[in-house]
Write an enzyme that holds these catalytic residues in place. Structure first.
Site, PDB file in Angstrom:
ATOM      1  CG  ASP A 115      -2.031   0.860   1.292  1.00 19.56           C
ATOM      2  OD1 ASP A 115      -2.635   1.106   0.243  1.00 19.56           O
ATOM      3  OD2 ASP A 115      -2.328   1.368   2.379  1.00 19.56           O
ATOM      4  CE  LYS A 143      -5.496  -1.272  -1.554  1.00 24.66           C
ATOM      5  NZ  LYS A 143      -5.994  -0.719  -0.269  1.00 24.66           N
ATOM      6  CB  VAL A 165      -9.107  -5.711  -1.589  1.00 22.51           C
ATOM      7  CG1 VAL A 165      -9.442  -4.951  -2.854  1.00 22.51           C
ATOM      8  CG2 VAL A 165      -7.614  -5.610  -1.274  1.00 22.51           C
TER       9      VAL A 165
HETATM   10  P1  IMP Z   1       1.875  -0.440   3.812  1.00 21.09           P
HETATM   11  O1  IMP Z   1       2.933  -0.364   4.862  1.00 21.09           O
HETATM   12  O2  IMP Z   1       1.056   0.820   3.751  1.00 21.09           O
HETATM   13  O3  IMP Z   1       2.385  -0.838   2.456  1.00 21.09           O
HETATM   14  O4  IMP Z   1       0.820  -1.477   4.366  1.00 21.09           O
HETATM   15  C1  IMP Z   1       0.722  -2.759   3.968  1.00 21.09           C
HETATM   16  C2  IMP Z   1      -0.222  -3.489   4.910  1.00 21.09           C
HETATM   17  O5  IMP Z   1      -1.458  -2.767   5.084  1.00 21.09           O
HETATM   18  C3  IMP Z   1      -0.627  -4.798   4.308  1.00 21.09           C
HETATM   19  O6  IMP Z   1       0.285  -5.819   4.646  1.00 21.09           O
HETATM   20  C4  IMP Z   1      -2.016  -5.014   4.860  1.00 21.09           C
HETATM   21  O7  IMP Z   1      -1.936  -5.645   6.127  1.00 21.09           O
HETATM   22  C5  IMP Z   1      -2.570  -3.639   5.047  1.00 21.09           C
HETATM   23  N1  IMP Z   1      -3.464  -3.243   3.915  1.00 21.09           N
HETATM   24  C6  IMP Z   1      -3.234  -2.286   3.002  1.00 21.09           C
HETATM   25  N2  IMP Z   1      -4.236  -2.187   2.117  1.00 21.09           N
HETATM   26  C7  IMP Z   1      -5.144  -3.128   2.478  1.00 21.09           C
HETATM   27  C8  IMP Z   1      -6.422  -3.543   1.928  1.00 21.09           C
HETATM   28  O8  IMP Z   1      -6.950  -3.020   0.924  1.00 21.09           O
HETATM   29  N3  IMP Z   1      -7.048  -4.546   2.588  1.00 21.09           N
HETATM   30  C9  IMP Z   1      -6.521  -5.158   3.683  1.00 21.09           C
HETATM   31  N4  IMP Z   1      -5.341  -4.812   4.225  1.00 21.09           N
HETATM   32  C10 IMP Z   1      -4.649  -3.807   3.632  1.00 21.09           C
END
Ligand code: IMP
Ligand code: MG
Length: 200
Positions: A115, A143, A165
């Protein structure tokens, strides 16, 4: 009741909260076969360690392993972010570290979704400092619109739009992980829930 009927009945209850299916079961499994072939070609003859980030990537890991006909080990890490303030500075709390050293080993990080990128930026920095022979990332979902830090991803299952999602390991408030597909949650579920809007 036969096993498949039981599964269908259980999923129907969860299905009510799904706005629409984004990636169905057959598409997931077909893509996993492709990822498995690419990863097998890359690591054949090497000392491969799959490192999955709990909990969202457990279904992905379990299915991906079945497409890797080469010897490999698995290990797990668990993280939690401190909330928005610290998340933007990229600091992630390690709840569970690896069981063994990774020096000289070929490490493949297995993630459910990228994300902002903060979680993986932190983890790859931490693991790279332990001198693995190589360190790559495979993520089921990406994403790209939400990225705040650059991450080099070796393999991506699917790039998806900026929607929250659930399913196939991914949760909202710890639920829906057992859906066999990737779906988009109905907005009324999180507006009516104490857990709040996951996209904010
Ligand atoms: P980042 O550090 O922002 O890249 O976060 C990644 C983590 O956020 C993932 O491993 C998920 O646990 C959570 N996450 C991000 N987007 C989603 C989503 O659309 N659905 C469920 N969990 C998400
Ligand atoms: Mg996660």
């Amino acid at each position: 009741m036969p096993a498949q009927e039981q599964l269908d009945a259980r999923n129907r209850i969860l299905d009510r909260d799904v706005e629409r299916v984004l990636i169905d079961e057959a598409s997931l499994q077909a893509r996993l076969a492709e990822l498995g072939a690419a990863i097998t070609a890359r690591y054949a003859g090497k000392d491969l360690l799959l490192v999955a980030v709990l909990k969202g990537s457990v279904l992905f890991l379990a299915d991906l392993m079945r497409h890797l006909p080469i010897p490999h080990e698995i290990d797990f890490m668990a993280t939690s972010s401190y909330g928005t303030e610290v998340a933007s500075s990229g600091v992630v709390r390690i709840l569970k570290d690896l069981n063994k050293p990774i020096e000289g080993r070929h490490v493949l990080l297995v993630e459910d979704i990228i994300d902002s990128g903060h979680t993986l930026a932190y983890l790859t920095g931490m693991l790279a400092a332990r001198n693995p022979a190589s360190l790559e990332i495979v993520t089921l979902l990406d994403k790209p619109d939400r990225r705040e830090v650059d991450i080099a991803v070796a393999w991506t299952g699917f790039s998806i739009p900026n929607e929250f999602v659930i399913g196939y390991g991914l949760d909202y408030d710890e639920r829906y992980r057992n859906l066999p597909y990737i779906g988009i949650l109905k907005p009324e579920i999180y507006t009516e829930s104490d857990a709040g809007n996951p996209l904010e």
